[in-house]
Scaffold this active site. Sequence first.
Site, PDB file in Angstrom:
ATOM      1  CB  ALA A  65      -0.925   0.025   1.252  1.00 28.89           C
ATOM      2  N   GLY A 109       0.540  -5.366   0.861  1.00 26.82           N
ATOM      3  CA  GLY A 109      -0.601  -5.261  -0.128  1.00 26.82           C
ATOM      4  C   GLY A 109      -0.363  -5.902  -1.461  1.00 26.82           C
ATOM      5  CD  GLU A 112      -2.145  -7.780   2.946  1.00 24.22           C
ATOM      6  OE1 GLU A 112      -1.962  -6.583   2.413  1.00 24.22           O
ATOM      7  OE2 GLU A 112      -2.528  -8.228   4.089  1.00 24.22           O
ATOM      8  CD  GLU A 132       1.606  -5.588   5.697  1.00 24.83           C
ATOM      9  OE1 GLU A 132       2.610  -6.391   5.963  1.00 24.83           O
ATOM     10  OE2 GLU A 132       0.892  -5.691   4.559  1.00 24.83           O
TER      11      GLU A 132
END
Length: 258
Positions: A65, A109, A112, A132
């Site tokens: 992200a 992300g 993911e 993260e």
Amino acid sequence: MNAPLVKIETRGRVGLLTLDRPKVLNALSNEVIDELAAAMQAFDADDAIGAMVLTGSEKAFAAGADIAAMKGWTFQDVYTQDFLGHNWEALKRIRKPVIAAVAGYALGGGCELAMLCDFIIAAENARFGQPEIKLGVIPGYGGTQRLPRAVGKAKAMDLVLTGRMMDAAEAERSGLVSRVVPVERVLDEAIEAATIIASMSLPSVLMAKECVSRAYESGLNEGLLFERRNFHALFATEDQKEGMSAFTEKRKPDFKHR
Ligand code: CAA
């Protein structure tokens, strides 16, 4: 108008989606996910497309992200705008198979997003991780849920708690990726796999994807019943008659996707 963040192309019956934010290693924003969801939904609805490939660049599938965008946000900001959330769910509802062709970094992300795809074909230079924890947060889009299902608790805990990356060989050994190929082959390998899938009868492809997803998402008995009912249901298609007749007549099936 802003430049597109996702390149949309076709290769025969395969829809090809390329994340295209090279300056930030394909960092994911709401805009990227919105564009991706719209493009995948269009391919999902297009009779000329049978499967999709999602890829990034040689350096990065996606490095997570967008940290620069997120850094000043409060809980209220991320919760109220449902950061990455709304259309992330739309990606999960795509019915045709999606293969992730991953070269370079697939972090946070990005990892993911790759795991949200139906399977991952990795380049030898691929690096997977959920870093993260190093940013003072945790994975927010499936990292703590899909990673343990893919690689088991021990390795998932190791990756999520230390934030370390694993290379393509470790990712293949632990079951996160289905194949590892040289970097210059990864996109072709994924397109070839998607082309094979797209040549199969579409109803059986959709049901196969739904059934394997059930295995991943539900208990055994519920999954087995779901599989049995879908297996029975495919006997209502013309392609089942064609597929089995072609086998007994020793010829290639001519599927009509119905
Ligand atoms: N968000 C925003 N920008 C990013 C980014 C990200 N996730 N990852 C990289 N970039 C930017 C860098 O800031 C840099 O920009 P500038 O050139 O303007 O400085 C550019 O991309 C190139 O990156 P680096 O110079 O860092 O490249 P590198 O080769 O030295 O390192 C890397 C590559 C190891 C991937 C490193 O960039 C990195 O660690 N990135 C962050 C990875 C990360 O923490 N991801 C998780 C994000 S949080 C998340 O994803 C939450 C969730 O669950 C959804």
